[in-house]
Enzyme design. Structure first.
Site, short mmCIF file in Angstrom:
data_model
loop_
_atom_site.label_atom_id
_atom_site.label_comp_id
_atom_site.label_asym_id
_atom_site.label_seq_id
_atom_site.Cartn_x
_atom_site.Cartn_y
_atom_site.Cartn_z
N GLY A 117 -0.40 14.19 -13.20
CA GLY A 117 -1.53 13.46 -12.64
C GLY A 117 -1.28 13.32 -11.15
O GLY A 117 -1.90 14.00 -10.33
N GLU B 109 -8.12 9.69 -8.65
CA GLU B 109 -8.20 10.39 -7.35
C GLU B 109 -7.06 10.02 -6.40
O GLU B 109 -7.25 9.89 -5.19
CB GLU B 109 -9.58 10.18 -6.70
CG GLU B 109 -10.64 11.00 -7.42
CD GLU B 109 -12.01 10.84 -6.87
OE1 GLU B 109 -12.18 11.00 -5.65
OE2 GLU B 109 -12.93 10.56 -7.66
N GLN C 213 -11.76 -16.33 -10.43
CA GLN C 213 -11.14 -17.65 -10.37
C GLN C 213 -12.17 -18.72 -10.01
O GLN C 213 -12.23 -19.78 -10.62
CB GLN C 213 -10.01 -17.62 -9.32
CG GLN C 213 -9.06 -18.79 -9.39
CD GLN C 213 -8.20 -18.78 -10.66
OE1 GLN C 213 -8.10 -17.76 -11.33
NE2 GLN C 213 -7.64 -19.92 -10.98
N1 COS Z 1 -5.87 19.24 2.85
C1 COS Z 1 -5.49 20.55 2.99
N2 COS Z 1 -4.24 20.99 2.69
C2 COS Z 1 -3.36 20.07 2.23
C3 COS Z 1 -3.68 18.72 2.05
C4 COS Z 1 -4.99 18.30 2.41
N3 COS Z 1 -5.36 17.04 2.28
N4 COS Z 1 -2.59 18.05 1.59
C5 COS Z 1 -1.62 18.95 1.48
N5 COS Z 1 -2.08 20.17 1.87
C6 COS Z 1 -1.33 21.42 1.91
C7 COS Z 1 -0.03 21.22 2.71
O1 COS Z 1 -0.26 21.40 4.08
C8 COS Z 1 0.86 22.30 2.11
O2 COS Z 1 0.49 23.53 2.70
P1 COS Z 1 1.58 24.72 2.99
O3 COS Z 1 1.98 25.18 1.60
O4 COS Z 1 0.81 25.73 3.73
O5 COS Z 1 2.71 24.08 3.73
C9 COS Z 1 0.42 22.34 0.66
O6 COS Z 1 -0.90 21.80 0.61
C10 COS Z 1 1.33 21.53 -0.25
O7 COS Z 1 1.35 20.20 0.24
P2 COS Z 1 2.54 19.18 -0.11
O8 COS Z 1 3.86 19.85 0.17
O9 COS Z 1 2.26 17.89 0.59
O10 COS Z 1 2.40 19.02 -1.69
P3 COS Z 1 3.02 17.98 -2.68
O11 COS Z 1 3.10 18.60 -4.00
O12 COS Z 1 4.29 17.40 -2.13
O13 COS Z 1 1.85 16.86 -2.65
C11 COS Z 1 0.90 14.70 -3.19
C12 COS Z 1 2.11 15.62 -3.12
C13 COS Z 1 1.41 13.44 -3.85
C14 COS Z 1 0.39 14.37 -1.79
C15 COS Z 1 -0.26 15.36 -3.95
O14 COS Z 1 0.23 15.95 -5.15
C16 COS Z 1 -1.36 14.38 -4.34
O15 COS Z 1 -2.25 14.06 -3.53
N6 COS Z 1 -1.32 13.87 -5.59
C17 COS Z 1 -2.36 13.01 -6.15
C18 COS Z 1 -3.35 13.86 -6.81
C19 COS Z 1 -4.51 13.14 -7.33
O16 COS Z 1 -5.30 12.61 -6.56
N7 COS Z 1 -4.62 13.14 -8.67
C20 COS Z 1 -5.75 12.55 -9.32
C21 COS Z 1 -6.56 13.66 -9.93
S1 COS Z 1 -8.23 13.58 -9.57
S2 COS Z 1 -8.90 12.12 -10.63
#
Ligand code: COS
Length: 382
Positions: A133, A364, A337
């Site tokens: 998630g 989200e 409350q």
């Molecule tokens: N817009 C465009 N590109 C993005 C971005 C954004 N907002 N956020 C990250 N990226 C890109 C990064 O720049 C990186 O690119 P490169 O591979 O070219 O370097 C790539 O995507 C991977 O990013 P990152 O290393 O930050 O990935 P992680 O797996 O560490 O991300 C989080 C972790 C927690 C930030 C992410 O998984 C997240 O937002 N999780 C929550 C998801 C969510 O909202 N779930 C609910 C489902 S919908 S109900």
């Protein structure tokens, strides 16, 4: 009517102010709807929101290529949420479910938007899985290339509109690289062979929600949205827009709770005078008003920044969602409350807001994930 002085802020153009006023009139006439059958209510809401033109703001116009207007999305969500959480949900899912098509869809894929903007088709965003998630990059679902097709296998869960959507925007692992760099995004029509609803999920504020199973679901490579391997960025770009709108919905719930509280404390007598004369009550009202205004500033700052041409609003959107959803929970808790026993009575507006707000701090991107996103942006100097 809730405080509308924020509409004078410079974040808005006159078209936004007109939109907010005419939607308010529409809401007074049409909302709330009967929630006893949430599937039927959502379908009817989508049809009516489409027929009356509001869904035109949920996705780009395929005939007039342009951008999503995030301020309009936020104003619509805030206003609908203030009147009826299910109406907000119905509107929001038409946008989230088609966000990838609006941003990255081919002209053929954008044909879906004619239907979703008219309210004649429902859409859904299928990202989360039973084991991933918050950590999107850990997803298990696979899409294996087979000639000019992809074959999808796996499960998606917590899918809003699951079971009633006509088209799903599905993320799966195509394996171009490990982790986040090996995902892709696909459009899967609901009637595709092998796609089934495994379970309908019941939650504290009922709305259509399901776990979906993909068993050798075969789609043509034309179903691929954006480039192969770019699915993570597609998902994050969609969330960059829609996270601000979740903050806007929370803001609508909070404004409604504050509005109900102002009526309550003026009318209800306590210790021989209206509750509103007690300083302890005034302290709550002041904190609630401050939280509402601070959330509104963050939400519309994020929306305005995106509309002004920023490529990414990752930090602004995360701040808007985190603050507005967490603070709306506080505002609504105070409202409960101050309503005493009535506040927890089934069917009272603040009781339903108390249930409605909770999920917004989870979906989200949970509040905890927003903190990770904000901290990373700050540490990277973003
Ligand atoms: N817009 C465009 N590109 C993005 C971005 C954004 N907002 N956020 C990250 N990226 C890109 C990064 O720049 C990186 O690119 P490169 O591979 O070219 O370097 C790539 O995507 C991977 O990013 P990152 O290393 O930050 O990935 P992680 O797996 O560490 O991300 C989080 C972790 C927690 C930030 C992410 O998984 C997240 O937002 N999780 C929550 C998801 C969510 O909202 N779930 C609910 C489902 S919908 S109900």
């Amino acid at each position: 009517m809730a405080d509308a002085s924020f509409l004078n802020w410079p974040f808005f153009d006159d078209r936004h102010r007109e939109l907010a006023v005419s939607l308010e009139e529409w809401c007074i006439k049409n909302l709330p709807v009967d929630h006893s059958d949430t599937d039927a209510a959502c379908k009817a809401l989508v049809a009516q929101l489409g027929q009356d033109g509001w869904l035109e703001h949920s996705a780009v116009d395929p005939d007039e290529p342009g951008k999503l207007d995030v301020r309009s999305l936020c104003l619509i969500r805030e206003t609908l949420a203030r009147h009826d959480g299910l109406a907000d949900f119905a509107f929001a899912m038409q946008g989230l479910g088609t966000g990838a098509i609006s941003l990255f869809g081919s002209s053929e894929q954008q044909n879906w938007l004619r239907k979703t903007r008219a309210g004649s088709a429902l859409s859904a965003f299928a990202l989360s899985e039973p084991k991933s998630g918050s950590d999107v990059a850990a997803m298990d679902m696979t899409a294996t290339r087979d000639g000019n097709h992809f074959v999808l296998n796996g499960e998606k869960t917590w899918i809003s509109n699951g079971g009633i959507a006509d088209v799903y925007c599905v993320f799966a692992r195509t394996g171009e690289a490990p982790g986040a760099r090996g995902l892709s995004c696909f459009l899967v029509p609901a009637e595709t062979d092998g796609l089934a609803v495994a379970e309908r999920l019941e939650v504290i504020a009922p709305h259509p929600l399901a776990r979906l199973k993909f068993d050798n679901v075969r789609v043509s490579s034309d179903a691929l949205v954006g480039e192969p391997g770019q699915g993570f960025k597609v998902a994050m770009s969609v969330l960059d827009i829609f996270r601000s709108t979740v903050g806007a919905a929370a803001l609508g719930f909070a404004r409604r709770a504050l509005e109900a509280t102002l009526v309550r404390v003026r009318e209800r007598e306590l210790f021989g005078a209206p509750m509103s004369e007690l300083q302890m009550v005034q302290g709550h009202v002041a904190d609630m008003a401050l939280d509402v205004d601070a959330s509104a500033l963050l939400v519309y700052r994020a929306a305005w920044t995106k509309d002004s041409g920023a490529a990414r609003v990752t930090r602004e959107a995360a701040m808007a969602k985190l603050h507005a959803t967490d603070k709306a929970q506080d505002v609504i808790d105070r409202a409960v409350q101050l309503h005493g026993g009535d506040g927890v009575r089934h069917g009272h507006i603040v009781e339903s807001l108390y249930r409605e707000i909770r999920a917004l701090r989870i979906y989200e991107g949970a509040s905890d994930v927003q903190k990770i996103v904000i901290a990373r942006q700050m540490l990277e100097g973003g």
